[in-house]
Structure formats: structure tokens, C-alpha cells
Design an enzyme around this catalytic site. Structure first.
Site, PDB file in Angstrom:
ATOM      1  CG  MET A  90     -73.703 -57.247 -32.835  1.00  0.00           C
ATOM      2  SD  MET A  90     -73.207 -57.691 -34.528  1.00  0.00           S
ATOM      3  CE  MET A  90     -72.258 -56.248 -34.979  1.00  0.00           C
TER       4      MET A  90
ATOM      5  CD  GLU B 189     -69.049 -61.960 -31.433  1.00  0.00           C
ATOM      6  OE1 GLU B 189     -69.072 -60.902 -32.067  1.00  0.00           O
ATOM      7  OE2 GLU B 189     -69.423 -63.049 -31.915  1.00  0.00           O
TER       8      GLU B 189
ATOM      9  CG  HIS C 222     -65.849 -59.635 -35.228  1.00  0.00           C
ATOM     10  ND1 HIS C 222     -65.551 -59.740 -36.561  1.00  0.00           N
ATOM     11  CD2 HIS C 222     -66.786 -60.591 -34.986  1.00  0.00           C
ATOM     12  CE1 HIS C 222     -66.276 -60.722 -37.098  1.00  0.00           C
ATOM     13  NE2 HIS C 222     -67.031 -61.251 -36.166  1.00  0.00           N
TER      14      HIS C 222
ATOM     15  CD  GLU D 237     -68.693 -62.691 -38.970  1.00  0.00           C
ATOM     16  OE1 GLU D 237     -68.117 -63.335 -38.083  1.00  0.00           O
ATOM     17  OE2 GLU D 237     -69.374 -61.678 -38.712  1.00  0.00           O
TER      18      GLU D 237
HETATM   19 ZN   LIG Z   1     -68.504 -62.729 -36.217  1.00  0.00          ZN
END
Ligand SMILES: [Zn+2]
Ligand SMILES: *[C@@H]1O[C@H](CO)[C@@H](O)[C@H](O)[C@H]1NC(C)=O
Ligand SMILES: *[C@@H]1O[C@H](CO)[C@@H](O)[C@H](O)[C@H]1NC(C)=O
Ligand SMILES: *[C@@H]1O[C@H](CO)[C@@H](O)[C@H](O)[C@H]1NC(C)=O
Ligand SMILES: *[C@@H]1O[C@H](CO)[C@@H](O)[C@H](O)[C@H]1NC(C)=O
Length: 924
Positions: free
Chosen positions: A300, A335, A338, A357
């Protein structure tokens, strides 16, 4: 101001006042401006495994309103302590709250102040709450590991808020578009570390609890609630800050610190590369990455505090496989991507989750490639994403990339192949047709324009179109939105049919949607995509030019416009469309063109066709045979050339497709045919990779290692060559070690094959030996490899035991790994029947085990879906799904897709089984 204490915990069904406001989005009249969050966590003592806290939210009112509606779930709110203050220009005034209300459907907690809140005014709401640190890996939860010296459990706490679980940890406006700065303060026993998104600002002793302290963190940049994170733990860390880089640390439980090197080394380098790629500095002063023993997904991207499942962050030089290293690299790169795509610029609403994503997935491949070009992983990753997309998106029940979302379970179901892999595949396509310059400058202005804000896909299209016009990548009358809407708003993907006129030197190009189910009517197939057409011929052999030479276009009404391509060669030369699979479509040709292709494949010149296109020809011909557009004799003619093939991707295409069919055929009386065929197909390549012998040191490239692993896996499965005998030999050597925990002679990359083969052919004692290693291992990836092999047994009671252990909450298998052990049994031809029965007979129990994180439950359906081979089995499952509709809530989409896949499998058996068998017989 005082009123009764209301327990907001588990209100469902208690029949409390339910609200009149029933929309799935919060009312838009309030804007949170800043959160002050204080959380006191008890990992031990009388309050153990609970937390209490307060949140102070500064709220701006946009329109007069009589209520404050926000999200809260499973929290006990102490309403006697709630305060609401009007922050006037000169004075502040306390406002009483006359009543509150909850809406359990949408997790709303609604306060009705004694008087109306006025537009353009600011208010401060202060709420006090407490709850258990739950064990469901969502919200603010607990995780544990065993101290190897004392053998006692060690607890830690951590968060997982995406998509909609911040509301389980504190009351908040839990939608991605409500961005605000957070000031987090954590109370904890002083022997623990406190981590959050930002660096520590100050610490001070707790005012009343002995040995407790408060750690206050710096105020964050504005961010969405789902990105907030904090943890109390006794982990250690490895620092790996680069010169001029931000503080970078990698955290894990102390006994796993020696497994952190790889990720600690890679992380900062990737971060630095993204700063260049996006042209924007990482905006926080530090970043931590942390391996959590219990973690629902893989990782995450919490801003500044990225959390991972252990297998997605930890890597051991001497015992982890190449696959693990690849996976760690791509998850870390994902990650970190992101931090820009998702954290800095966030989708407005979950409809555009794919912007997060798809980009993170695509950009991760660029990041890993940049740091480790010698791995040559970019094509491997892109092609495997496209193949996964092809299989999923050929279902009628598939969904578009960008889709309407209402309830929380729909958000959860959107984290799927389509938003990650199809998203990534269409971005790659766009990168290729826009070119480097337009792609980069378009992304940069998009990120600059929307930083600390939210955006929709249309905003991205505008930035990219502008850049494309500036660089000349697109003509003035074309725009990115027109092209991309077809790919993101429409379900499925096209087959491009190329029908050549050999006399005229031309070809008619047409398109239709591809379905695995050949009973779907032709009206559903009439769809249109803007398809960039790249192609080459037998004379040109220009596979490196991936930019479009032409386009398949759509009319305003969305109909495909006819297209003829001229200047093609004569009847003695093939053409190939879609060089290096630059666009996610399949190409089918007339019979003559296929003949020409097969002729070249079956010649010394086979590698004049680019390796990606060779692989795609194999995947396409298998796929078209599946639905009857081609036949299995042609498939066999294509495969004929494989005795010359030495590259990974074509073999992978062949293996994937053979496995798919074998799952069906192995449960019939004709199962032996594929084995006979493999005994013919495999030996040349098995010899080439030196079989199962440990020759890894001689390989130059990762591709060769992966090829070897794939080939050996098939060889052992189908008992080709010396594979089984040698695998068992390796296993015996390990068993003979005086200290098998310390020393394991099985080559690292072959361990899963060796274990599975030894267990499949071995005794109950062999199983026990491996199970003991499972319980003693300190390495998460090793545990997974073992768990995945234990299900290879043919001993029924052991398989039953594994099924039971999978769903035991406090058993030796962590709940996060239940899917792995179930899958390992269900993939085994003996275990399949047991797993299927177990699943249907114990579904109440399985549901309880996962609830409320039912999404994990949906993963159990995958292995079941591809092995149901007759109508009776299909109906049995269909009845089950009908009966269990209540418990299947939240995974409706996956159930639909499972039923469709089962139907397609049954259909294949009815329509193709005989043809397939006779084609394979002829080629033996
Ligand atoms: Zn992701
Ligand atoms: C709260 O206020 C908003 C806007 O003023 C309104 O739309 C909504 O219905 C109210 N909610 C309740 C439960 O009354
Ligand atoms: C692992 O191997 C790499 C490269 O061979 C080396 O730099 C690193 O120090 C090793 N780490 C451990 C823990 O042995
Ligand atoms: C890996 O093996 C090398 C050489 O055999 C050894 O020096 C090193 O300590 C080992 N690393 C770990 C993490 O076990
Ligand atoms: C593996 O090694 C053994 C002994 O060195 C050799 O006899 C055998 O041919 C090798 N097998 C393969 C497939 O290379």
C-alpha cells in the site's frame, strides 16, 4: 453541552434511526480543511490491543446546512465529549449538537447542530472515539510475529485504509476528493517506534500513563484520507538515503533485517529516477517502507510510509528465488510510482482508479528497467500484462477500465486485472503512438496542473493532446480522448482480421470484439476501437518500428470504418500486424498468410520474426482454435517449429495454453495424450537448458533462468526425461542434512518444482518433513513456496487437513495465506474435487473467516473456475451460487465471471475435445 453516549459499533440491524439522506456520496456543502488526529495505542496491559483517540477537523462551510455528515464505522464514539466550535472572525462560540444519526448502509455518522452552519464560515469539530485493534487487516489493525528466542507473540499495530477503511480508524470525510493536511500524534509505550506519513516533530511524556509518550509528527501536505498511515511497532530499520535524496528507511521485524538489503538498495534509486521522469521532486522530507507480517494485499502506497506484505519487500540472497526478486522490484517500483500517480494527483472518484493503478503498473516496468536494464524485464512484464488482459477481457462479464462505482464493495472489486493490467497495456500503447517527447511532457503538465488536487481521465487526455500537437505526434484534427475513450470506456478488445488480396497487393482490415464464448451473437461483437496499425512484411522485417503506419478508425456513431491497406507484397510473402504487440489486440489472417507464416516458422529463418510476435502467433492460434476460427491441426503445425525455439516468450505462450487445455483433458480418459505429446515437444529444450541440473551459474540472462524454470516445471509435471527422479534425489539430499533449516542443497530457483514433485510422488513422512520446515522457517517467501507445494500431495487426508488449516483463524497458516494453501490443493487434479466439495459444504465458515474482507474470498474461485468440465458440475455450482447469494454479496462480479468461465470450459469440452485429441494424435 452533553448528551447520551451512542455506540456506533456494529449498528447493522439494530433498527436505529436511519437517515433520510441515502446517496452513496457525502453531501458537498462541507470541506475539511485540516485534521488533528491523536491516537493512543495499547499493545499490552489491561487495555491491550485497543486504541482510543480524538480527531479535530477544521471545516469550511460552502452552503448553509443543518447537519455535518461524515464517515465512521465500527467506532465507539463518546458523544459526551463531542464539541463543535464556530470560529468567528473575532470570537469563537461553542455550538451544541442536538442529535446524531447513523446510516449503516453508507457508513455515515451525522450530527445535527443546534443551529444552522453558515456558508463561508469555519467550524471545528472534535470527536472522541475508541475501538479494538481488529484482526481483519483493514482500518487500524494488529499483526504479530513470534519472537524466536522467547517463543512468545509480539504485537504491532498498523493501518490499511484504501479504499474505504480510514472510517474504521477515525471519523472522517472518507472520499478521495476531500484532501486536507493531517497532523498526527501517536501515544504509545516508550519502548516502541511510532511511524506515520511525516517525520517526527516532537516527543513528550504521556501526562498520566507511566512509560507512555506522545510522538507528534509534522503537518502533512494535503492528502486523501486513504493515504494516511501510522504504526506502533518494535521493528528495526536499514537506512539507505542517497546523496541529495530524501531520508529513506526500510523497516521489518528484527529477525528479518538481513532480508531488507535488496529493497533498501533499490527503493531510493527508483525514487530518484521518478523525480527525473516526472520532473517533480518527491514532496515529503522522508519515506519509509515497512514489511508487515499480516497484510491483505501486496502493498500500500501510503504517502511517506509504504507498507508491504513480507513476500513483497523481503529478499534473501541465498534462499529467495529470482521470481521473488522480480516481484519485490516491481512492487516497490509500483508503490513508489504512486507517490506521484495517486498521492500527488489523485483520481476524483474510484471510477478512475485505473489512473492510479494502470499508471503505477506501467511506470513500474519503466522504473525497474531503468535501474536493471540487464534484467530485460520490461517486455516480459508488458507482454504478460497484455496476455492476462486478453484472457480476462474476453469474458462477456468483463467491465470497462473506467466504470461507475457506488458502494464500497464495488470499489474493492475494481482492484482487478482490468484496472491494473489492461490499464497498463493501453498506457503502453499510448506511449508508443505518442512517442517519448509528447508522453513525457504531457504527463509532466498533467502532474503540475493537478498536484495536491484531484483529476479525471479527461484531464489527462487534454494534457496529452496538447503535448501531442506541440510535438507533432498527432495531427491537429486528432485528439487523445477520441482514441482512448474507446479503450477505457468500452469493455473488451478487438480481433483485427487481415484478409489479403494477393493479386492487388492489398489487404482489407476489419475488427470485432473477441469473446472466449463462441455463442455470443454477432451483434455484440460489432464494436469499434481506434487501432494504431503497425505492420511489417517478410521482405522488410522491420519489427522495431512500432509507431502506427495507419489507423483503424471509428465513425461518429461508433462504427468501424472500412480500411484497405495497399502496397503489400505478393503471394509468396507474409505480413504481420502489431509489431512487438504494441497494441492490445489479436490479429487473424487468411489461410494463405498463415501458411506463409508457418513455413517461415518451420525454417532456419524462424527468428527473422521478432520473438514477441512469434509468441503472439502461438497465443493467437491457440485462442482462435479455442473458439473455432482456426483448427487444432493448424495449432500443431505452428508448434512443430518449437524444436528450434530457444527463447522464453514463445515457450511461455505455448505452456500457458497447453496448461489451460490440460486442466480439462487431465480429468478425462484422454489425459495421457498430452503427456505423450509433451514427451515429444520438450526434450530438445529440456536438453538445451541442461534439464534440472544445477547450471544456473552459467546463465547470462534472467530470461534463460526463467525459461529453464518453466521448462523444468513442465518436464516434472509431465514426467519427461530425468526430471522426476532427479527432483526426488535433490529432496532426499535435503532430508539427509543434519540441520535442514540451515542448509538446503536444492537449487533456489528449482525449489518449488522439487518440493512439489517430491510431495506428489512421496510419502506422508515426506509431507511431514516439509511441513516441519514450514513451521520453522523465518522467511515469508520460503513459507509460501512450501505451502504452495504441500498441496501437491495425493494423500487425501493430508489434502483435507490442509483445507481445514487454511481457514483456521489462529492456526499455523496466517489468514493472509489461506488463498495460497487452498489454491495449492485446488490446482492439484486429486485435490480439485476435494477443494470444490470443501468450498461448497463449508461456505458459511469460509465466509465468516473472511468477513468483512470478502474480496479475498473471491480469489478462491479462480482455481475452481477453470476445471469444471461438464454441465452437471456447472449446474451444481450454479445452484450453489444461487442458494448462497446472500453470502456472496460483495463479490457478485467475480461470481458472474466464474460462472461464465465454467460455461466456456464446458463448451470447449463439448465442441473441441475430439478435434483436439485427433490433432494431437496425428502429430505424435
Ligand atoms: Zn497500486
Ligand atoms: C444534510 O445536509 C445536506 C445538505 O445541506 C442534505 O442534502 C442532507 O439531506 C442532510 N442530511 C440529513 C440526514 O438530513
Ligand atoms: C547479497 O548479495 C549482494 C550482491 O551479491 C551483496 O551486495 C549483499 O551484501 C548481500 N547481502 C547479504 C545479506 O549477504
Ligand atoms: C549467503 O551466502 C554467502 C556465501 O555462501 C554468505 O557469506 C552470506 O552470509 C549468506 N547470506 C545470508 C543472508 O545468509
Ligand atoms: C545432468 O547432469 C548429468 C551428470 O552430469 C548428466 O549425465 C545429464 O545428462 C545432465 N542432464 C541434462 C538434461 O543435461
Amino acid at each position: 453541552m452533553k448528551w447520551f453516549i451512542l455506540f456506533v459499533a456494529s449498528l447493522v440491524g439494530l433498527g436505529l434511526a436511519s437517515s433520510s439522506y441515502d446517496h452513496y456520496r457525502l453531501p458537498t456543502d462541507l470541506l475539511p480543511q485540516r485534521y488533528h488526529l491523536r491516537i493512543l495505542t495499547h499493545l499490552e496491559g489491561p487495555e491491550a490491543l485497543r486504541f482510543s483517540g480524538s480527531v479535530k477537523i477544521l471545516i469550511q462551510v460552502l452552503q448553509d446546512t443543518k447537519n455535518i455528515s461524515l464517515h465512521s464505522r465500527d467506532l465507539t464514539i463518546d458523544e459526551s465529549r463531542t464539541t463543535l466550535t464556530h470560529l468567528g472572525p473575532e470570537t469563537t462560540e461553542n455550538i451544541c449538537v442536538s442529535s446524531t444519526e447513523v446510516n449503516p448502509t453508507h457508513d455515515y455518522y451525522i450530527l445535527f447542530p443546534c443551529h444552522e452552519l453558515l456558508a463561508y464560515n469555519y467550524y471545528e469539530l472534535n470527536l472522541f472515539f475508541s475501538a479494538e485493534l481488529n484482526q481483519k487487516m483493514a482500518g487500524y489493525y494488529r499483526s504479530s510475529y513470534t519472537d524466536s528466542v522467547t517463543k512468545s507473540p509480539r504485537w504491532i499495530s498498523t493501518t490499511q485504509f484504501e479504499p474505504a477503511s480510514a472510517r474504521l480508524a477515525f471519523p472522517c470525510f472518507d472520499e478521495p476528493n476531500y484532501k486536507a493536511p493531517f497532523v498526527v500524534t501517536l501515544g504509545h509505550h516508550k519502548k516502541y517506534n511510532a511511524l506515520s506519513n511525516m517525520p517526527v516533530k516532537t516527543t513528550k511524556p504521556h501526562e498520566s500513563l507511566p512509560d507512555y509518550m506522545w510522538t507528534e509528527f509534522q503537518e502533512s501536505v494535503p492528502m486523501s484520507t486513504y493515504l494516511v498511515a501510522y504504526s506502533i511497532n518494535d521493528f528495526s530499520y536499514k537506512p539507505s538515503t542517497l546523496p541529495n535524496g530524501v531520508l529513506f528507511r526500510t523497516w521489518a521485524r528484527p529477525e528479518a533485517m538481513d532480508q531488507c538489503d535488496f529493497a533498501a538498495d533499490l527503493g531510493p534509486k527508483i525514487l530518484q529516477y521518478y523525480e527525473e521522469l516526472f520532473g517533480i521532486k518527491f514532496p515529503l522530507p522522508k519515506i519509509d517502507q515497512m514489511a508487515v507480517p499480516d497484510f491483505e494485499s501486496a502493498a500500500m502506497e501510503n504517502w511517506g510510509l509504504v507498507t508491504y506484505r513480507e513476500t513483497a519487500l523481503l529478499f534473501s540472497n541465498n534462499s529467495s528465488s529470482l521470481e521473488i526478486r522480480d516481484n519485490v522490484a516491481s512492487v516497490v517500483a509500483h508503490e513508489l510510482a504512486h507517490q506521484w500517480f495517486g498521492n500527488l494527483v489523485t483520481m476524483n472518484w474510484w471510477t478512475d482508479l485505473w489512473l492510479n493503478e494502470g499508471f503505477a503498473t506501467y511506470v513500474a516496468a519503466l522504473g525497474v528497467h531503468h535501474i536493471h536494464p540487464e534484467w530485460r524485464s520490461k517486455d516480459r512484464k508488458s507482454i504478460s500484462d497484455i496476455w492476462d488482459t486478453f484472457r480476462h477481457d474476453a469474458l462477456r462479464s468483463s467491465k470497462p477500465i473506467s466504470r461507475p462505482i457506488e458502494v464500497v464493495s464495488q470499489i474493492a472489486e475494481t482492484f482487478n486485472v482490468i484496472s491494473y493490467k489492461k490499464g497498463s497495456s493501453v498506457i503502453r500503447m499510448m506511449h508508443l503512438f505518442l512517442g517519448e517527447e509528447a508522453f513525457r511532457s504531457g504527463l509532466n503538465s498533467y502532474l503540475q496542473d493537478y498536484k495536491y488536487e484531484n483529476a479525471e481521465q479527461d484531464n489527462l487526455w487534454v494534457s496529452l493532446t496538447k503535448a501531442a500537437h506541440e510535438s507533432g505526434a498527432l495531427p491537429r484534427n486528432a485528439d487523445v480522448k477520441t482514441i482512448m475513450d474507446r479503450w477505457t470506456l468500452q469493455t473488451g478488445y478487438p480481433v483485427v482480421n487481415v484478409i489479403r488480396d494477393y493479386a492487388a497487393g492489398s489487404a482489407d482490415i476489419s475488427q470485432e470484439r473477441y469473446f472466449s464464448n463462441n455463442e455470443v451473437s454477432s451483434s455484440h461483437r460489432k464494436k469499434c476501437w481506434w487501432v494504431p496499425l503497425s505492420y511489417t512484411t517478410q521482405a522488410e522485417l522491420d519489427f522495431n518500428n512500432m509507431s502506427p503506419q495507419d489507423w483503424l478508425e471509428c465513425s461518429k456513431k461508433g462504427q468501424s470504418l472500412p480500411k484497405t491497406i495497399d502496397n503489400l507484397p505478393g503471394a509468396d510473402q507474409w505480413v504481420i500486424f502489431n509489431t512487438q504487440l504494441s497494441t492490445p489486440y489479436r490479429a487473424n489472417y487468411d489461410a494463405q498468410n498463415w501458411k506463409l507464416l508457418i513455413k517461415t516458422l518451420n525454417s532456419e529463418n524462424f527468428n527473422s520474426i521478432h520473438v514477441i510476435n512469434r509468441a503472439q502467433l502461438i497465443d493467437d492460434i491457440f485462442t482462435f482454435a479455442w473458439t473455432g476460427e482456426q483448427d487444432y491441426e493448424t495449432v500443431m503445425e505452428v508448434l512443430e517449429y518449437m524444436h528450434r525455439e530457444r527463447e522464453l516468450l514463445p515457450w511461455r505462450a505455448a505452456f500457458d495454453n497447453i496448461r489451460l487445455i490440460n486442466r480439462i483433458v487431465r480429468r478425462t480418459s484422454q489425459g495421457g495424450l498430452i503427456r505423450q505429446y509433451m514427451k515429444k515437444l520438450l526434450p530438445p529444450i529440456y536438453e538445451y537448458v541442461n534439464g534440472i541440473n544445477d547450471t544456473f551459474a552459467s546463465f547470462q540472462h534472467q530470461d534463460e533462468i526463467i525459461l529453464k524454470v518453466n521448462v523444468v516445471s513442465m518436464a516434472c509435471q509431465f514426467q519427461v526425461g530425468d526430471c522426476v527422479a532427479r527432483a526426488v534425489e535433490y529432496f532426499r539430499q535435503w532430508q539427509a542434512e543434519p540441520n535442514p533449516e540451515e542448509s538446503n542443497p536444492v537449487p533456489v530457483n528449482l525449489r518449488s518444482i522439487v518440493y512439489c514433485t517430491a510431495i506428489r510422488t512421496g510419502s506422508e513422512d515426506d509431507w511431514q518433513f516439509l511441513w516441519t520446515r514450514y513451521t520453522k522457517s523465518n522467511k515469508a517467501d520460503e513459507k509460501v513456496t512450501i505451502l504452495d507445494s504441500l498441496g501437491c500431495s495425493r494423500v487425501v487426508w493430508l489434502l483435507e487437513e490442509m483445507l481445514e488449516l487454511s481457514f483456521e483463524s489462529r492456526g499455523p497458516i496466517r489468514p493472509q495465506d489461506s488463498v495460497i494453501s487452498f489454491d495449492s490443493v485446488a490446482e492439484n487434479p486429486v485435490g480439485f474435487m476435494l477443494a470444490k466439495q470443501y468450498f461448497m459444504h463449508n461456505f458459511d465458515h469460509i465466509h465468516k473467516f473472511y468477513y468483512p474482507s470478502v474480496k479475498s474470498m473471491s480469489k478462491l474461485l479462480t482455481p475452481l473456475s477453470m476445471q469444471m468440465i461438464d454441465l452437471k458440475e456447472f449446474h451444481e455450482f450454479e445452484d450453489f451460487a444461487g442458494r448462497s447469494r446472500n453470502l456472496l454479496q460483495g463479490i457478485e462480479e467475480k461470481v458472474q465471471q466464474t460462472l461464465e468461465r465454467m460455461r466456456i470450459t464446458v463448451q470447449w469440452k463439448q465442441q473441441n475435445f475430439d478435434d483436439f485429441n485427433s490433432a494431437i494424435r496425428q502429430s505424435l
